[in-house]
Design a protein around this motif. Sequence first.
Motif, PDB file in Angstrom:
ATOM      1  N   MET A 148       0.846  -1.184   0.000  1.00  0.00           N
ATOM      2  CA  MET A 148       0.000   0.000   0.000  1.00  0.00           C
ATOM      3  C   MET A 148       0.887   1.240   0.000  1.00  0.00           C
ATOM      4  O   MET A 148       1.852   1.321   0.735  1.00  0.00           O
ATOM      5  CB  MET A 148      -0.896   0.005   1.232  1.00  0.00           C
ATOM      6  N   GLU A 149       0.519   2.159  -0.817  1.00  0.00           N
ATOM      7  CA  GLU A 149       1.275   3.401  -0.892  1.00  0.00           C
ATOM      8  C   GLU A 149       1.049   4.222   0.381  1.00  0.00           C
ATOM      9  O   GLU A 149      -0.083   4.411   0.820  1.00  0.00           O
ATOM     10  CB  GLU A 149       0.826   4.198  -2.106  1.00  0.00           C
ATOM     11  N   ILE A 150       2.134   4.700   0.962  1.00  0.00           N
ATOM     12  CA  ILE A 150       2.062   5.441   2.225  1.00  0.00           C
ATOM     13  C   ILE A 150       1.176   6.681   2.114  1.00  0.00           C
ATOM     14  O   ILE A 150       0.495   7.051   3.062  1.00  0.00           O
ATOM     15  CB  ILE A 150       3.470   5.807   2.741  1.00  0.00           C
ATOM     16  N   ASN A 151       1.158   7.309   0.941  1.00  0.00           N
ATOM     17  CA  ASN A 151       0.365   8.531   0.795  1.00  0.00           C
ATOM     18  C   ASN A 151      -1.121   8.300   1.008  1.00  0.00           C
ATOM     19  O   ASN A 151      -1.854   9.218   1.339  1.00  0.00           O
ATOM     20  CB  ASN A 151       0.610   9.178  -0.567  1.00  0.00           C
ATOM     21  N   LYS A 152      -1.582   7.080   0.831  1.00  0.00           N
ATOM     22  CA  LYS A 152      -2.989   6.773   1.073  1.00  0.00           C
ATOM     23  C   LYS A 152      -3.310   6.791   2.565  1.00  0.00           C
ATOM     24  O   LYS A 152      -4.465   6.926   2.950  1.00  0.00           O
ATOM     25  CB  LYS A 152      -3.349   5.424   0.471  1.00  0.00           C
ATOM     26  N   LEU A 153      -2.287   6.638   3.383  1.00  0.00           N
ATOM     27  CA  LEU A 153      -2.483   6.640   4.835  1.00  0.00           C
ATOM     28  C   LEU A 153      -2.401   8.038   5.448  1.00  0.00           C
ATOM     29  O   LEU A 153      -2.808   8.223   6.593  1.00  0.00           O
ATOM     30  CB  LEU A 153      -1.449   5.734   5.507  1.00  0.00           C
ATOM     31  N   VAL A 154      -1.896   8.992   4.719  1.00  0.00           N
ATOM     32  CA  VAL A 154      -1.720  10.347   5.259  1.00  0.00           C
ATOM     33  C   VAL A 154      -3.028  10.935   5.794  1.00  0.00           C
ATOM     34  O   VAL A 154      -3.043  11.448   6.919  1.00  0.00           O
ATOM     35  CB  VAL A 154      -1.039  11.291   4.234  1.00  0.00           C
ATOM     36  N   PRO A 155      -4.144  10.872   5.053  1.00  0.00           N
ATOM     37  CA  PRO A 155      -5.379  11.437   5.610  1.00  0.00           C
ATOM     38  C   PRO A 155      -5.792  10.784   6.927  1.00  0.00           C
ATOM     39  O   PRO A 155      -6.255  11.472   7.851  1.00  0.00           O
ATOM     40  CB  PRO A 155      -6.421  11.174   4.518  1.00  0.00           C
ATOM     41  N   VAL A 156      -5.589   9.487   7.046  1.00  0.00           N
ATOM     42  CA  VAL A 156      -5.929   8.779   8.287  1.00  0.00           C
ATOM     43  C   VAL A 156      -5.014   9.238   9.416  1.00  0.00           C
ATOM     44  O   VAL A 156      -5.470   9.527  10.530  1.00  0.00           O
ATOM     45  CB  VAL A 156      -5.825   7.250   8.098  1.00  0.00           C
ATOM     46  N   MET A 157      -3.732   9.345   9.131  1.00  0.00           N
ATOM     47  CA  MET A 157      -2.774   9.770  10.147  1.00  0.00           C
ATOM     48  C   MET A 157      -3.063  11.199  10.605  1.00  0.00           C
ATOM     49  O   MET A 157      -2.962  11.496  11.795  1.00  0.00           O
ATOM     50  CB  MET A 157      -1.344   9.645   9.597  1.00  0.00           C
ATOM     51  N   VAL A 158      -3.447  12.065   9.673  1.00  0.00           N
ATOM     52  CA  VAL A 158      -3.772  13.449  10.017  1.00  0.00           C
ATOM     53  C   VAL A 158      -5.010  13.490  10.914  1.00  0.00           C
ATOM     54  O   VAL A 158      -5.042  14.224  11.899  1.00  0.00           O
ATOM     55  CB  VAL A 158      -3.962  14.307   8.740  1.00  0.00           C
ATOM     56  N   GLU A 159      -6.016  12.696  10.584  1.00  0.00           N
ATOM     57  CA  GLU A 159      -7.230  12.664  11.410  1.00  0.00           C
ATOM     58  C   GLU A 159      -6.920  12.175  12.827  1.00  0.00           C
ATOM     59  O   GLU A 159      -7.422  12.732  13.806  1.00  0.00           O
ATOM     60  CB  GLU A 159      -8.294  11.766  10.772  1.00  0.00           C
ATOM     61  N   VAL A 160      -6.098  11.139  12.939  1.00  0.00           N
ATOM     62  CA  VAL A 160      -5.737  10.613  14.260  1.00  0.00           C
ATOM     63  C   VAL A 160      -4.944  11.655  15.042  1.00  0.00           C
ATOM     64  O   VAL A 160      -5.179  11.859  16.241  1.00  0.00           O
ATOM     65  CB  VAL A 160      -4.951   9.287  14.131  1.00  0.00           C
ATOM     66  N   LEU A 161      -4.016  12.322  14.396  1.00  0.00           N
ATOM     67  CA  LEU A 161      -3.225  13.360  15.049  1.00  0.00           C
ATOM     68  C   LEU A 161      -4.123  14.502  15.533  1.00  0.00           C
ATOM     69  O   LEU A 161      -4.002  14.957  16.674  1.00  0.00           O
ATOM     70  CB  LEU A 161      -2.163  13.894  14.090  1.00  0.00           C
ATOM     71  N   ASP A 162      -5.039  14.938  14.679  1.00  0.00           N
ATOM     72  CA  ASP A 162      -5.952  16.021  15.034  1.00  0.00           C
ATOM     73  C   ASP A 162      -6.846  15.599  16.200  1.00  0.00           C
ATOM     74  O   ASP A 162      -7.008  16.329  17.172  1.00  0.00           O
ATOM     75  CB  ASP A 162      -6.785  16.403  13.811  1.00  0.00           C
ATOM     76  N   TRP A 163      -7.405  14.419  16.113  1.00  0.00           N
ATOM     77  CA  TRP A 163      -8.279  13.901  17.177  1.00  0.00           C
ATOM     78  C   TRP A 163      -7.514  13.775  18.499  1.00  0.00           C
ATOM     79  O   TRP A 163      -7.977  14.222  19.541  1.00  0.00           O
ATOM     80  CB  TRP A 163      -8.853  12.548  16.759  1.00  0.00           C
ATOM     81  N   GLY A 164      -6.347  13.173  18.455  1.00  0.00           N
ATOM     82  CA  GLY A 164      -5.557  12.967  19.662  1.00  0.00           C
ATOM     83  C   GLY A 164      -5.137  14.261  20.328  1.00  0.00           C
ATOM     84  O   GLY A 164      -5.105  14.356  21.564  1.00  0.00           O
ATOM     85  N   SER A 165      -4.851  15.271  19.526  1.00  0.00           N
ATOM     86  CA  SER A 165      -4.397  16.539  20.096  1.00  0.00           C
ATOM     87  C   SER A 165      -5.518  17.257  20.848  1.00  0.00           C
ATOM     88  O   SER A 165      -5.260  18.102  21.694  1.00  0.00           O
ATOM     89  CB  SER A 165      -3.841  17.443  19.001  1.00  0.00           C
ATOM     90  N   SER A 217      13.810  10.935  -3.775  1.00  0.00           N
ATOM     91  CA  SER A 217      15.213  11.239  -3.448  1.00  0.00           C
ATOM     92  C   SER A 217      15.967   9.984  -2.989  1.00  0.00           C
ATOM     93  O   SER A 217      17.182   9.913  -3.118  1.00  0.00           O
ATOM     94  CB  SER A 217      15.319  12.336  -2.401  1.00  0.00           C
ATOM     95  N   TYR A 218      15.231   8.996  -2.471  1.00  0.00           N
ATOM     96  CA  TYR A 218      15.837   7.731  -2.073  1.00  0.00           C
ATOM     97  C   TYR A 218      15.730   6.666  -3.149  1.00  0.00           C
ATOM     98  O   TYR A 218      16.102   5.514  -2.941  1.00  0.00           O
ATOM     99  CB  TYR A 218      15.196   7.212  -0.781  1.00  0.00           C
ATOM    100  N   GLY A 219      15.189   7.045  -4.304  1.00  0.00           N
ATOM    101  CA  GLY A 219      15.058   6.104  -5.416  1.00  0.00           C
ATOM    102  C   GLY A 219      14.006   5.039  -5.180  1.00  0.00           C
ATOM    103  O   GLY A 219      14.116   3.931  -5.707  1.00  0.00           O
ATOM    104  N   LEU A 220      12.988   5.351  -4.408  1.00  0.00           N
ATOM    105  CA  LEU A 220      11.965   4.348  -4.079  1.00  0.00           C
ATOM    106  C   LEU A 220      10.785   4.389  -5.044  1.00  0.00           C
ATOM    107  O   LEU A 220       9.900   3.552  -4.947  1.00  0.00           O
ATOM    108  CB  LEU A 220      11.482   4.542  -2.640  1.00  0.00           C
ATOM    109  N   ASP A 221      10.727   5.350  -5.933  1.00  0.00           N
ATOM    110  CA  ASP A 221       9.644   5.407  -6.915  1.00  0.00           C
ATOM    111  C   ASP A 221      10.174   5.164  -8.298  1.00  0.00           C
ATOM    112  O   ASP A 221      11.269   5.297  -8.617  1.00  0.00           O
ATOM    113  CB  ASP A 221       8.933   6.767  -6.881  1.00  0.00           C
TER     114      ASP A 221
END
Length: 58
Positions: free
Chosen positions: A1-18, A54-58
């Motif tokens: 799974m591409e990490i960028n698909k998880l960004v919205p979920v991570m942002v929501e969790v961060l916002d909620w937790g704060s 920059s790390y050659g991962l794409d």
Amino acid sequence: MEINKLVPVMVEVLDWGSRYNPDGGPKPLLTQIRQNKKKAIAELQDKLRSERRSYGLD
């Protein structure tokens, strides 16, 4: 799974937790999220894509 698909979920969790732990999380990022969540998500995704390249991962 591409990490960028998880960004919205991570942002929501961060916002909620704060809301329950005001001292948790990076203040500049939380401010940015609260001002414009969609823009903050897009910028984080762009940053991750750039770093992967920059790390050659794409």
